[in-house]
Motif scaffolding. Structure first.
Motif, PDB file in Angstrom:
ATOM      1  N   UNK A  80       1.332 -14.437  -3.282  1.00 18.18           N
ATOM      2  CA  UNK A  80       2.754 -14.203  -3.016  1.00 18.18           C
ATOM      3  C   UNK A  80       2.988 -12.854  -2.333  1.00 18.18           C
ATOM      4  N   UNK A  81       1.995 -12.362  -1.621  1.00 19.36           N
ATOM      5  CA  UNK A  81       2.116 -11.062  -0.977  1.00 19.36           C
ATOM      6  C   UNK A  81       3.318 -10.993  -0.047  1.00 19.36           C
ATOM      7  N   UNK A  82       3.554 -12.042   0.732  1.00 18.66           N
ATOM      8  CA  UNK A  82       4.697 -12.030   1.655  1.00 18.66           C
ATOM      9  C   UNK A  82       6.019 -11.886   0.902  1.00 18.66           C
ATOM     10  N   UNK A  83       6.127 -12.504  -0.254  1.00 19.49           N
ATOM     11  CA  UNK A  83       7.347 -12.389  -1.049  1.00 19.49           C
ATOM     12  C   UNK A  83       7.527 -10.949  -1.518  1.00 19.49           C
ATOM     13  N   UNK A 142      -3.049  -5.493  -3.822  1.00 26.20           N
ATOM     14  CA  UNK A 142      -2.930  -6.465  -2.736  1.00 26.20           C
ATOM     15  C   UNK A 142      -2.383  -5.909  -1.419  1.00 26.20           C
ATOM     16  N   UNK A 143      -1.757  -4.733  -1.411  1.00 21.57           N
ATOM     17  CA  UNK A 143      -1.209  -4.208  -0.163  1.00 21.57           C
ATOM     18  C   UNK A 143      -2.315  -3.564   0.675  1.00 21.57           C
ATOM     19  N   UNK A 181       1.497   2.561   2.372  1.00 21.36           N
ATOM     20  CA  UNK A 181       2.106   3.804   2.836  1.00 21.36           C
ATOM     21  C   UNK A 181       3.612   3.633   3.043  1.00 21.36           C
ATOM     22  N   UNK A 182       4.011   2.512   3.596  1.00 22.81           N
ATOM     23  CA  UNK A 182       5.438   2.255   3.783  1.00 22.81           C
ATOM     24  C   UNK A 182       6.159   2.209   2.439  1.00 22.81           C
ATOM     25  N   UNK A 183       5.502   1.630   1.450  1.00 26.21           N
ATOM     26  CA  UNK A 183       6.070   1.572   0.100  1.00 26.21           C
ATOM     27  C   UNK A 183       6.295   2.989  -0.430  1.00 26.21           C
ATOM     28  N   UNK A 184       5.307   3.852  -0.267  1.00 24.30           N
ATOM     29  CA  UNK A 184       5.406   5.228  -0.761  1.00 24.30           C
ATOM     30  C   UNK A 184       6.529   5.973  -0.052  1.00 24.30           C
ATOM     31  N   UNK A 185       6.586   5.863   1.273  1.00 25.11           N
ATOM     32  CA  UNK A 185       7.606   6.586   2.025  1.00 25.11           C
ATOM     33  C   UNK A 185       9.013   6.111   1.660  1.00 25.11           C
ATOM     34  N   UNK A 186       9.166   4.811   1.462  1.00 23.16           N
ATOM     35  CA  UNK A 186      10.483   4.301   1.085  1.00 23.16           C
ATOM     36  C   UNK A 186      10.845   4.754  -0.331  1.00 23.16           C
ATOM     37  N   UNK A 187       9.869   4.754  -1.229  1.00 24.45           N
ATOM     38  CA  UNK A 187      10.134   5.229  -2.591  1.00 24.45           C
ATOM     39  C   UNK A 187      10.586   6.685  -2.572  1.00 24.45           C
ATOM     40  N   UNK A 188       9.948   7.495  -1.747  1.00 20.98           N
ATOM     41  CA  UNK A 188      10.364   8.892  -1.620  1.00 20.98           C
ATOM     42  C   UNK A 188      11.782   8.985  -1.072  1.00 20.98           C
ATOM     43  N   UNK A 189      12.076   8.174  -0.070  1.00 18.41           N
ATOM     44  CA  UNK A 189      13.406   8.185   0.517  1.00 18.41           C
ATOM     45  C   UNK A 189      14.488   7.777  -0.468  1.00 18.41           C
ATOM     46  N   UNK A 190      14.120   6.939  -1.442  1.00 14.62           N
ATOM     47  CA  UNK A 190      15.078   6.514  -2.460  1.00 14.62           C
ATOM     48  C   UNK A 190      15.128   7.450  -3.657  1.00 14.62           C
ATOM     49  N   UNK A 226      -2.057   3.252  -8.267  1.00 11.15           N
ATOM     50  CA  UNK A 226      -3.004   3.262  -7.158  1.00 11.15           C
ATOM     51  C   UNK A 226      -2.816   4.380  -6.164  1.00 11.15           C
ATOM     52  N   UNK A 227      -1.788   5.215  -6.331  1.00  9.22           N
ATOM     53  CA  UNK A 227      -1.556   6.281  -5.359  1.00  9.22           C
ATOM     54  C   UNK A 227      -2.739   7.239  -5.244  1.00  9.22           C
ATOM     55  N   UNK A 228      -3.342   7.719  -6.345  1.00  8.43           N
ATOM     56  CA  UNK A 228      -4.473   8.642  -6.190  1.00  8.43           C
ATOM     57  C   UNK A 228      -5.593   8.086  -5.320  1.00  8.43           C
ATOM     58  N   UNK A 229      -5.850   6.786  -5.399  1.00 11.31           N
ATOM     59  CA  UNK A 229      -6.934   6.184  -4.599  1.00 11.31           C
ATOM     60  C   UNK A 229      -6.552   6.032  -3.132  1.00 11.31           C
ATOM     61  N   UNK A 230      -5.264   6.042  -2.828  1.00 11.44           N
ATOM     62  CA  UNK A 230      -4.818   5.848  -1.451  1.00 11.44           C
ATOM     63  C   UNK A 230      -4.582   7.170  -0.715  1.00 11.44           C
ATOM     64  N   UNK A 231      -4.659   8.295  -1.422  1.00 10.02           N
ATOM     65  CA  UNK A 231      -4.470   9.578  -0.751  1.00 10.02           C
ATOM     66  C   UNK A 231      -5.608   9.817   0.237  1.00 10.02           C
ATOM     67  N   UNK A 232      -5.276  10.435   1.367  1.00  7.86           N
ATOM     68  CA  UNK A 232      -6.287  10.715   2.375  1.00  7.86           C
ATOM     69  C   UNK A 232      -5.635  11.194   3.651  1.00  7.86           C
ATOM     70  N   UNK A 233      -6.412  11.235   4.718  1.00  5.78           N
ATOM     71  CA  UNK A 233      -5.927  11.775   5.990  1.00  5.78           C
ATOM     72  C   UNK A 233      -4.684  11.054   6.518  1.00  5.78           C
ATOM     73  N   UNK A 234      -4.659   9.710   6.575  1.00  4.14           N
ATOM     74  CA  UNK A 234      -3.464   9.052   7.129  1.00  4.14           C
ATOM     75  C   UNK A 234      -2.199   9.347   6.327  1.00  4.14           C
TER      76      UNK A 234
END
Length: 254
Positions: A131-134, A160-161, A167-176, A185-193
């Motif tokens: 259900x990733x698209x949902x 699943x993302x 990254x879009x999820x994180x940026x939108x969460x910050x914006x909200x 999962x944020x610690x594992x996704x931190x990096x150059x991008x």
């Protein structure tokens, strides 16, 4: 004209039945006798007609009637628990290739609280990411409570993302103004991008003289900053333009 048959397999929902069994126990234990009797009848009705209409009807009945007799808890309301459990039961009765369509229909028809419940339970209802698209569609909402249901305290995006969607999820969460420390999962996704995206957002907020997002510092892997990126932060710190909690993250002698 005869079109070729699709060779792509239909995504199949696989539920985490142990987690759902635990959820059911948490729901049924505090029920009084009248509500327990209603719930047993509801389960019988779901077994007889396990479709989106029945899920919607029984969820609505629970909110209007017996649900009011049961206290909520800090994590879930009992109406939300009821909605998830009714949906899970309906999914159990579906043919495998029909489960995803039912899940989508129930989400489409749900009110905000029912959408929140489904999204929070999505990892239990869909362990393999069918259900990733949902989930991605739900993440486009401007309702911060609905968005928080997928973005915070939820293992589904981490599992699943892909990087871009996460990254879009994180940026939108910050914006909200949401606390991204609660994004699994944020610690594992931190990096150059993600560093660059976070610094771009920082520069944008400073240029517009807006308050720096409270959780933005949590997104950056300071040890992986390039020398120019680190030097820029040091300059901003010297100009006293960085929030105080950023200062402690900077090396003493960059």
């Amino acid at each position: 004209m005869n079109l070729p048959l699709s060779t792509h397999p239909v995504p199949v929902l696989e539920m985490r039945r142990d987690s759902l069994a635990d959820l059911r126990l948490r729901f049924t234990e505090p029920l009084d006798d009248g509500t327990r009797h209603w719930w047993q009848q509801a389960e019988d009705q779901m077994a007889a007609q396990p479709d989106a209409q029945t899920v919607a009807r029984l969820s609505s009945q629970y909110k209007r009637g017996p649900g009011r007799q049961v206290p909520g808890n800090s994590a879930w309301t009992h109406a939300q628990l009821a909605h998830v459990l009714l949906l899970a039961q309906a999914l159990e009765y579906q043919a495998e290739d029909q489960r995803l369509a039912l899940l989508r229909q129930v989400f489409l028809w749900g009110d905000d609280q029912e959408k929140i419940a489904l999204l929070r339970a999505l990892d239990w209802l869909d362990s393999h990411g069918a259900a990733l698209d949902l989930a991605l569609q739900a993440g486009r909402t401007n309702n911060s409570q609905v968005f928080a249901a997928i973005a915070l305290d939820n293992p589904y995006p981490a599992r699943h993302y892909d990087e871009r969607a996460f990254y879009q999820l994180i940026l939108k969460a910050l914006g909200m103004g949401l606390d991204v420390r609660r994004t699994e999962g944020l610690p594992r996704r931190r990096g150059h991008p993600l560093n660059q995206l976070a610094l771009d957002l920082l520069e944008e907020q400073l240029a517009a003289e807006r308050t720096v997002s409270a959780g933005l510092v949590q997104v950056i892997a300071f040890a992986l900053l390039s020398p120019p990126q680190l030097q820029r932060l040091v300059e901003l710190d010297r100009q006293q333009r960085l929030p105080a909690d950023w200062h402690d993250q900077l090396p003493l002698n960059p």
